[in-house]
Scaffold this motif. Structure first.
Motif, PDB file in Angstrom:
ATOM      1  N   GLY A   1      68.170  -0.257  86.027  1.00  0.00           N
ATOM      2  CA  GLY A   1      68.613  -1.453  86.720  1.00  0.00           C
ATOM      3  C   GLY A   1      67.561  -2.003  87.661  1.00  0.00           C
ATOM      4  O   GLY A   1      66.817  -1.266  88.304  1.00  0.00           O
ATOM      5  N   GLY A   2      67.457  -3.333  87.705  1.00  0.00           N
ATOM      6  CA  GLY A   2      66.512  -3.986  88.600  1.00  0.00           C
ATOM      7  C   GLY A   2      65.078  -3.991  88.124  1.00  0.00           C
ATOM      8  O   GLY A   2      64.181  -4.382  88.867  1.00  0.00           O
ATOM      9  N   VAL A   3      64.826  -3.565  86.891  1.00  0.00           N
ATOM     10  CA  VAL A   3      63.471  -3.492  86.341  1.00  0.00           C
ATOM     11  C   VAL A   3      63.348  -4.462  85.173  1.00  0.00           C
ATOM     12  O   VAL A   3      64.262  -4.585  84.360  1.00  0.00           O
ATOM     13  CB  VAL A   3      63.130  -2.065  85.866  1.00  0.00           C
ATOM     14  CG1 VAL A   3      61.710  -2.003  85.303  1.00  0.00           C
ATOM     15  CG2 VAL A   3      63.295  -1.069  87.012  1.00  0.00           C
ATOM     16  N   SER A   4      62.212  -5.172  85.104  1.00  0.00           N
ATOM     17  CA  SER A   4      61.917  -6.039  83.964  1.00  0.00           C
ATOM     18  C   SER A   4      60.992  -5.304  82.998  1.00  0.00           C
ATOM     19  O   SER A   4      59.982  -4.729  83.415  1.00  0.00           O
ATOM     20  CB  SER A   4      61.250  -7.335  84.431  1.00  0.00           C
ATOM     21  OG  SER A   4      62.157  -8.148  85.126  1.00  0.00           O
ATOM     22  N   TYR A   5      61.338  -5.343  81.723  1.00  0.00           N
ATOM     23  CA  TYR A   5      60.564  -4.680  80.674  1.00  0.00           C
ATOM     24  C   TYR A   5      60.009  -5.737  79.729  1.00  0.00           C
ATOM     25  O   TYR A   5      60.760  -6.550  79.183  1.00  0.00           O
ATOM     26  CB  TYR A   5      61.434  -3.714  79.887  1.00  0.00           C
ATOM     27  CG  TYR A   5      61.970  -2.563  80.699  1.00  0.00           C
ATOM     28  CD1 TYR A   5      61.315  -1.336  80.719  1.00  0.00           C
ATOM     29  CD2 TYR A   5      63.127  -2.706  81.461  1.00  0.00           C
ATOM     30  CE1 TYR A   5      61.801  -0.279  81.470  1.00  0.00           C
ATOM     31  CE2 TYR A   5      63.620  -1.662  82.214  1.00  0.00           C
ATOM     32  CZ  TYR A   5      62.952  -0.449  82.220  1.00  0.00           C
ATOM     33  OH  TYR A   5      63.444   0.597  82.973  1.00  0.00           O
TER      34      TYR A   5
ATOM     35  N   ALA B   1      73.515  -7.697  91.119  1.00  0.00           N
ATOM     36  CA  ALA B   1      73.328  -7.317  89.708  1.00  0.00           C
ATOM     37  C   ALA B   1      72.201  -6.318  89.504  1.00  0.00           C
ATOM     38  O   ALA B   1      72.029  -5.798  88.398  1.00  0.00           O
ATOM     39  CB  ALA B   1      73.061  -8.563  88.864  1.00  0.00           C
ATOM     40  N   GLU B   2      71.441  -6.018  90.561  1.00  0.00           N
ATOM     41  CA  GLU B   2      70.213  -5.237  90.389  1.00  0.00           C
ATOM     42  C   GLU B   2      70.469  -3.868  89.772  1.00  0.00           C
ATOM     43  O   GLU B   2      69.725  -3.420  88.905  1.00  0.00           O
ATOM     44  CB  GLU B   2      69.508  -5.079  91.735  1.00  0.00           C
ATOM     45  CG  GLU B   2      68.189  -4.339  91.652  1.00  0.00           C
ATOM     46  CD  GLU B   2      67.430  -4.366  92.958  1.00  0.00           C
ATOM     47  OE1 GLU B   2      66.407  -3.684  93.052  1.00  0.00           O
ATOM     48  OE2 GLU B   2      67.873  -5.056  93.886  1.00  0.00           O
ATOM     49  N   GLN B   3      71.530  -3.167  90.200  1.00  0.00           N
ATOM     50  CA  GLN B   3      71.772  -1.815  89.696  1.00  0.00           C
ATOM     51  C   GLN B   3      72.317  -1.814  88.272  1.00  0.00           C
ATOM     52  O   GLN B   3      72.115  -0.860  87.528  1.00  0.00           O
ATOM     53  CB  GLN B   3      72.749  -1.093  90.633  1.00  0.00           C
ATOM     54  CG  GLN B   3      72.203  -0.847  92.027  1.00  0.00           C
ATOM     55  CD  GLN B   3      70.887  -0.072  92.008  1.00  0.00           C
ATOM     56  OE1 GLN B   3      70.760   0.934  91.317  1.00  0.00           O
ATOM     57  NE2 GLN B   3      69.910  -0.558  92.757  1.00  0.00           N
ATOM     58  N   ALA B   4      73.005  -2.881  87.889  1.00  0.00           N
ATOM     59  CA  ALA B   4      73.681  -2.886  86.594  1.00  0.00           C
ATOM     60  C   ALA B   4      72.859  -3.507  85.472  1.00  0.00           C
ATOM     61  O   ALA B   4      73.105  -3.221  84.303  1.00  0.00           O
ATOM     62  CB  ALA B   4      75.010  -3.637  86.712  1.00  0.00           C
ATOM     63  N   LEU B   5      71.895  -4.358  85.817  1.00  0.00           N
ATOM     64  CA  LEU B   5      71.177  -5.114  84.797  1.00  0.00           C
ATOM     65  C   LEU B   5      69.681  -4.841  84.833  1.00  0.00           C
ATOM     66  O   LEU B   5      69.090  -4.613  85.892  1.00  0.00           O
ATOM     67  CB  LEU B   5      71.415  -6.619  84.989  1.00  0.00           C
ATOM     68  CG  LEU B   5      72.845  -7.133  84.785  1.00  0.00           C
ATOM     69  CD1 LEU B   5      72.897  -8.626  85.087  1.00  0.00           C
ATOM     70  CD2 LEU B   5      73.328  -6.852  83.364  1.00  0.00           C
ATOM     71  N   ALA B   6      69.072  -4.881  83.660  1.00  0.00           N
ATOM     72  CA  ALA B   6      67.623  -4.908  83.504  1.00  0.00           C
ATOM     73  C   ALA B   6      67.266  -6.237  82.846  1.00  0.00           C
ATOM     74  O   ALA B   6      68.144  -7.004  82.441  1.00  0.00           O
ATOM     75  CB  ALA B   6      67.155  -3.741  82.641  1.00  0.00           C
ATOM     76  N   VAL B   7      65.970  -6.532  82.753  1.00  0.00           N
ATOM     77  CA  VAL B   7      65.497  -7.737  82.068  1.00  0.00           C
ATOM     78  C   VAL B   7      64.623  -7.307  80.898  1.00  0.00           C
ATOM     79  O   VAL B   7      63.731  -6.473  81.051  1.00  0.00           O
ATOM     80  CB  VAL B   7      64.703  -8.652  83.020  1.00  0.00           C
ATOM     81  CG1 VAL B   7      64.102  -9.824  82.248  1.00  0.00           C
ATOM     82  CG2 VAL B   7      65.596  -9.180  84.138  1.00  0.00           C
ATOM     83  N   ALA B   8      64.897  -7.872  79.726  1.00  0.00           N
ATOM     84  CA  ALA B   8      64.113  -7.567  78.523  1.00  0.00           C
ATOM     85  C   ALA B   8      63.393  -8.823  78.050  1.00  0.00           C
ATOM     86  O   ALA B   8      63.956  -9.915  78.041  1.00  0.00           O
ATOM     87  CB  ALA B   8      65.017  -7.040  77.414  1.00  0.00           C
ATOM     88  N   GLN B   9      62.133  -8.648  77.685  1.00  0.00           N
ATOM     89  CA  GLN B   9      61.306  -9.753  77.205  1.00  0.00           C
ATOM     90  C   GLN B   9      60.391  -9.201  76.125  1.00  0.00           C
ATOM     91  O   GLN B   9      60.042  -8.011  76.145  1.00  0.00           O
ATOM     92  CB  GLN B   9      60.494 -10.331  78.366  1.00  0.00           C
ATOM     93  CG  GLN B   9      59.706 -11.588  78.052  1.00  0.00           C
ATOM     94  CD  GLN B   9      58.989 -12.122  79.303  1.00  0.00           C
ATOM     95  OE1 GLN B   9      58.630 -11.360  80.195  1.00  0.00           O
ATOM     96  NE2 GLN B   9      58.799 -13.419  79.363  1.00  0.00           N
ATOM     97  N   ALA B  10      60.000 -10.027  75.164  1.00  0.00           N
ATOM     98  CA  ALA B  10      59.120  -9.576  74.089  1.00  0.00           C
ATOM     99  C   ALA B  10      57.962 -10.547  73.911  1.00  0.00           C
ATOM    100  O   ALA B  10      58.113 -11.758  74.119  1.00  0.00           O
ATOM    101  CB  ALA B  10      59.885  -9.437  72.777  1.00  0.00           C
ATOM    102  N   VAL B  11      56.799 -10.012  73.538  1.00  0.00           N
ATOM    103  CA  VAL B  11      55.604 -10.802  73.219  1.00  0.00           C
ATOM    104  C   VAL B  11      55.156 -10.409  71.813  1.00  0.00           C
ATOM    105  O   VAL B  11      54.981  -9.216  71.508  1.00  0.00           O
ATOM    106  CB  VAL B  11      54.476 -10.547  74.230  1.00  0.00           C
ATOM    107  CG1 VAL B  11      53.180 -11.233  73.784  1.00  0.00           C
ATOM    108  CG2 VAL B  11      54.880 -11.014  75.619  1.00  0.00           C
ATOM    109  N   HIS B  12      54.982 -11.404  70.940  1.00  0.00           N
ATOM    110  CA  HIS B  12      54.532 -11.164  69.564  1.00  0.00           C
ATOM    111  C   HIS B  12      53.014 -11.314  69.542  1.00  0.00           C
ATOM    112  O   HIS B  12      52.485 -12.420  69.631  1.00  0.00           O
ATOM    113  CB  HIS B  12      55.185 -12.176  68.630  1.00  0.00           C
ATOM    114  CG  HIS B  12      54.972 -11.903  67.167  1.00  0.00           C
ATOM    115  ND1 HIS B  12      53.825 -11.344  66.660  1.00  0.00           N
ATOM    116  CD2 HIS B  12      55.788 -12.131  66.084  1.00  0.00           C
ATOM    117  CE1 HIS B  12      53.915 -11.237  65.343  1.00  0.00           C
ATOM    118  NE2 HIS B  12      55.100 -11.700  64.971  1.00  0.00           N
TER     119      HIS B  12
END
Length: 274
Positions: free
Chosen positions: A239-243, A132-143
């Protein structure tokens, strides 16, 4: 509502590593127990800061809405102190013991110095590996905006091909998103609800999303995730990166803080993890 025309620059920082030493452990043992931790300055009424780990200066002069490079340390428990830049550790506004297991962490200073609410927020960031590394990224938010209410985060898909897929297929066949989190704009673009009702001092669960271009929208939280947009930022997720998106600053900056420290408007800034 805030003027969002100035909110289009994407700050992406972090990613390089600085080894701090790991005693007499073997290389193999170090690799099994390595922690990567970065410092994040998200306290809107604090000046630039220095970060101390077990009494040693690890990060110096970190400015508001900046993210330090990763520091590599052995897993364990550390005394982390944050003080105004150049003031010395004995002037720390945060001084707390933090336990870290193997993984990637953000150590964010949030809250305000002026009312004593400044505090550390430690979040862990996963990284995608495998097919899944090339097709997906990871999204996260901090308030981390102290005068902002709970927020929703929606993302408008800018890729035409992905929009066509989302219109034709059930959402779970495309990315596993519940139907309640997907709608279409008047321009027939897919709009995903990434975050629902995130309140100050909290981080969202990491969410895998297709690696593509989006327009992120921060909204006042509503039951239908369709509140007024208070900030809008174009992003291209690889892809493969967490933001990790940090929402910080003030909706209505106090004039005395602006006079002393300059711009402290509500804004998004980002840290990346690979």
């Amino acid at each position: 509502m805030i003027d969002t025309s100035r909110r289009t620059a994407l700050k992406v920082l972090g990613g390089s590593a600085l080894a701090l030493g790991a005693g007499s452990q073997t290389v193999a043992a170090q690799q099994q127990q390595t922690v990567r931790a970065r410092a994040v300055h998200a306290s809107p009424d604090a000046p630039a800061v220095d970060v101390y780990i077990d009494g040693d200066a690890a990060v110096e002069g970190l400015e508001f809405q900046d993210v330090s490079p990763y520091l590599s340390v052995p897993a364990g428990t550390y005394q982390v102190a944050i003080a105004p830049a150049g003031a010395g550790e004995d002037q720390a506004v945060i001084d707390q013991e933090v336990s870290l297991e193997k993984g990637n962490y953000s150590l964010a200073a949030i809250g305000q110095v002026s009312d004593g609410s400044i505090q550390p927020l430690v979040t862990r960031t996963p990284v995608i590996h495998g097919q899944a590394e090339q097709a997906l990224a990871v999204a996260q938010a901090v308030h981390a905006a102290p005068d902002a209410p709970p927020v929703d985060v929606t993302a408008v898909v800018e890729d035409e091909q992905l929009n066509r897929q989302l219109r034709m297929l059930p959402p779970e066949l495309v990315m596993g998103i519940p139907e309640s989190q997907l709608r279409f704009t008047d321009e027939d673009q897919a709009e995903l609800t990434l975050i629902d009702g995130l309140s100050f001092g909290n981080a969202s669960d990491p969410l895998p999303v297709p690696a593509t271009e989006y327009t992120l929208q921060i909204r006042a939280a509503t039951p239908s995730n369709d509140g007024d947009v208070v900030a809008s930022v174009p992003v291209a997720l690889d892809g493969g990166v967490s933001y990790t998106a940090f929402a910080s600053g003030y909706l209505e900056p106090p004039q005395e803080i602006v006079d002393e420290l300059g711009n402290r408007d509500f804004e998004l800034f980002f840290g990346t993890t690979e």
